[in-house]
Design an enzyme around this catalytic site. Structure first.
Site, short mmCIF file in Angstrom:
data_model
loop_
_atom_site.label_atom_id
_atom_site.label_comp_id
_atom_site.label_asym_id
_atom_site.label_seq_id
_atom_site.Cartn_x
_atom_site.Cartn_y
_atom_site.Cartn_z
N ASP A 14 -4.10 1.63 -9.60
CA ASP A 14 -5.55 1.45 -9.70
C ASP A 14 -5.98 1.23 -11.15
O ASP A 14 -6.71 0.30 -11.47
CB ASP A 14 -6.29 2.67 -9.13
CG ASP A 14 -5.98 2.88 -7.66
OD1 ASP A 14 -5.33 2.01 -7.06
OD2 ASP A 14 -6.38 3.94 -7.13
N SER A 24 -13.25 5.50 -9.18
CA SER A 24 -12.82 6.57 -10.11
C SER A 24 -12.00 5.99 -11.25
O SER A 24 -12.21 6.34 -12.42
CB SER A 24 -12.04 7.67 -9.37
OG SER A 24 -10.84 7.17 -8.83
N TYR A 78 -3.46 12.53 0.84
CA TYR A 78 -2.77 11.71 -0.16
C TYR A 78 -1.61 12.50 -0.77
O TYR A 78 -0.46 12.02 -0.84
CB TYR A 78 -3.77 11.30 -1.25
CG TYR A 78 -3.26 10.25 -2.19
CD1 TYR A 78 -3.58 8.91 -2.02
CD2 TYR A 78 -2.45 10.60 -3.26
CE1 TYR A 78 -3.12 7.95 -2.88
CE2 TYR A 78 -1.97 9.64 -4.13
CZ TYR A 78 -2.31 8.31 -3.94
OH TYR A 78 -1.83 7.36 -4.79
N GLU A 138 0.83 -1.23 0.00
CA GLU A 138 0.00 0.00 0.00
C GLU A 138 0.85 1.26 0.00
O GLU A 138 1.87 1.34 0.68
CB GLU A 138 -0.90 -0.02 1.24
CG GLU A 138 -2.23 0.64 0.99
CD GLU A 138 -3.03 -0.07 -0.09
OE1 GLU A 138 -3.04 0.44 -1.23
OE2 GLU A 138 -3.62 -1.13 0.18
P1 ADP Z 1 -12.68 5.61 -5.16
O1 ADP Z 1 -11.91 5.66 -6.43
O2 ADP Z 1 -11.90 4.99 -4.05
O3 ADP Z 1 -14.03 4.98 -5.29
P2 ADP Z 1 -12.65 8.47 -5.49
O4 ADP Z 1 -12.99 9.58 -4.57
O5 ADP Z 1 -11.31 8.46 -6.13
O6 ADP Z 1 -12.92 7.11 -4.68
O7 ADP Z 1 -13.71 8.40 -6.66
C1 ADP Z 1 -15.11 8.41 -6.38
C2 ADP Z 1 -15.80 9.30 -7.37
O8 ADP Z 1 -15.81 8.70 -8.69
C3 ADP Z 1 -17.26 9.53 -7.06
O9 ADP Z 1 -17.42 10.54 -6.08
C4 ADP Z 1 -17.80 9.94 -8.42
O10 ADP Z 1 -17.47 11.27 -8.71
C5 ADP Z 1 -17.00 9.04 -9.37
N1 ADP Z 1 -17.76 7.81 -9.66
C6 ADP Z 1 -17.47 6.56 -9.27
N2 ADP Z 1 -18.38 5.66 -9.70
C7 ADP Z 1 -19.28 6.37 -10.41
C8 ADP Z 1 -20.48 6.04 -11.13
N3 ADP Z 1 -20.94 4.79 -11.20
N4 ADP Z 1 -21.15 7.05 -11.72
C9 ADP Z 1 -20.70 8.31 -11.64
N5 ADP Z 1 -19.60 8.68 -10.99
C10 ADP Z 1 -18.89 7.74 -10.38
MG MG Z 2 -10.15 6.82 -6.78
#
Ligand code: ADP
Ligand code: MG
Length: 366
Positions: A155, A111, A205, A16
């Site tokens: 990722d 994301s 981060y 990690e």
């Molecule tokens: P992680 O990558 O750990 O899930 P992040 O904060 O990097 O967390 O990314 C999350 C963001 O990605 C959400 O807040 C949204 O903006 C976007 N996202 C993720 N999945 C979707 C989805 N299915 N539809 C729209 N936006 C999404």
């Molecule tokens: Mg992310």
């Protein structure tokens, strides 16, 4: 005609905060993830919708695209579209509708799933053999430059290159990679979601990345290492600043744990791997300081429960998810006890998912 595509979430099994330090990581793609449908439009517009968000967006392909917080989640696909156009790729007018069974903002890389899915889907309309490591790097750059999160390559690489029942051993500085069979036998990989909103994540981060850059800068005054993950324990002794030294110690010890984990998995020795998971969590808690009360409660309670070989936070930390290796016969009691103990300690209700290790981004053909 509408086409459907899928990109998985990922967990990092161990290694990690090593990706941006040029180290070895061991992620695996999940069978849960983000799907999207692609429908061509006859005009010059791209329409972006998501079943998990009420906000939707429409752009004209001839207009300039810039990051704007008002664009909410659509910044992720917009960043991809912007970069594809900038690099001279054909981007068709279309409507894209995302749907997902992957928790968002929980450290399972939703994301990266959205980015890789968008790029793969758009390029698939004109290109047949998409180079997936290239695609991963392209999406990482978008997250770094357009979104402004200084993440490493892990990722996007795991989301693009995942393989069912295998972890990916990835060298983040060279992108050399190999697949390691992850034989679970009677054990299962559980994902434990703290359900704690990760408000600090992006700033913390970037702070950790800056601390590691500083550690590397100090070490480079006396050695020729290119990446912090190459340092040895004796080398980091020269670092005076206690905080910077702790960060470097995590990077060095975690790198050793990845190598030991791969050895253990190749011998199908899940008990050793479980112990390494526990040690990884302790290092992320004490030296890297990215866990927080909720992740500590969840991982440390899990480690004590019957049938659990090991548990650790996964992803960037500060909330989000942990993973645990649990004997399948012990799962019902494990879920019950962990939910109860976590609630008592934090007042929050965790969620526990069982996921298999699945393949990377792909078109879903009916
Ligand atoms: P992680 O990558 O750990 O899930 P992040 O904060 O990097 O967390 O990314 C999350 C963001 O990605 C959400 O807040 C949204 O903006 C976007 N996202 C993720 N999945 C979707 C989805 N299915 N539809 C729209 N936006 C999404
Ligand atoms: Mg992310």
């Amino acid at each position: 005609m509408t086409k459907t595509y899928f990109a998985p979430g990922r967990v990092n099994l161990i290694g990690e905060h090593l990706d941006y330090n040029g180290g070895l990581v061991l992620p695996a793609a999940l069978t849960i993830g983000v799907t999207a449908t692609f429908t061509k439009r006859a005009d010059n517009k791209i329409v972006l919708r998501s079943a998990t968000h009420s906000f939707h967006n429409q752009i004209d392909l001839s207009d300039p695209i810039t990051f704007n917080s008002k664009n909410d989640w659509t910044n992720y696909p917009l960043g991809i579209i912007h970069q594809l156009i900038k690099e001279g790729h054909a981007v068709p007018a279309c409507e894209i509708i995302f749907n997902s069974n992957l928790p968002e903002g929980s450290g399972l890389s939703s994301s990266a799933a959205v980015e890789v899915l968008t790029a793969f889907m758009l390029l698939s309309q004109t290109e047949s053999n998409i180079n997936l490591p290239w695609l991963a790097n392209f999406c990482k750059q978008v997250e770094n430059e357009f979104i402004g999160v200084q993440c490493g390559i892990m990722d996007q690489f795991a989301v693009a290159m995942g393989k069912a029942d295998h972890a990916i051993l990835l060298n983040c500085s060279t992108l050399e990679h190999s697949y390691v069979h992850f034989e679970l036998n009677n054990y299962r990989l559980l994902i434990l979601n703290t359900k704690k909103p990760r408000s600090l994540i992006h700033s913390k981060y970037n702070e950790r990345k800056a601390e590691c850059d500083e550690a590397l800068r100090i070490l480079q005054t006396t050695s020729s290492i290119q990446h912090l993950a190459e340092a040895s324990m004796s080398q980091i002794d020269v670092i005076q600043d206690a905080t910077i030294k702790k960060r470097a110690r995590h990077v060095v010890t975690e790198s050793l744990r990845v190598k030991e984990s791969v050895k253990a998995l190749r011998f199908n020795d899940l008990s050793t791997f479980g112990r390494l998971m526990n040690a990884s969590h302790a290092s992320l808690k004490n030296d890297y300081e990215v866990t927080g009360k909720e992740l500590d409660a969840l991982a440390e309670e899990a480690q004590q429960l019957k049938g659990c070989l090991g548990a650790r936070m996964t992803g960037a930390g500060f909330g989000g998810c942990a993973i645990a290796l649990v004997h399948h016969d012990a799962i019902p009691e494990f879920k019950h006890m962990l939910t109860f103990k976590y609630q008592a300690e934090t007042g929050l209700n965790c969620e526990i998912y069982e996921s298999q290790i699945g393949d990377g981004v792909r078109e879903i053909k009916n």
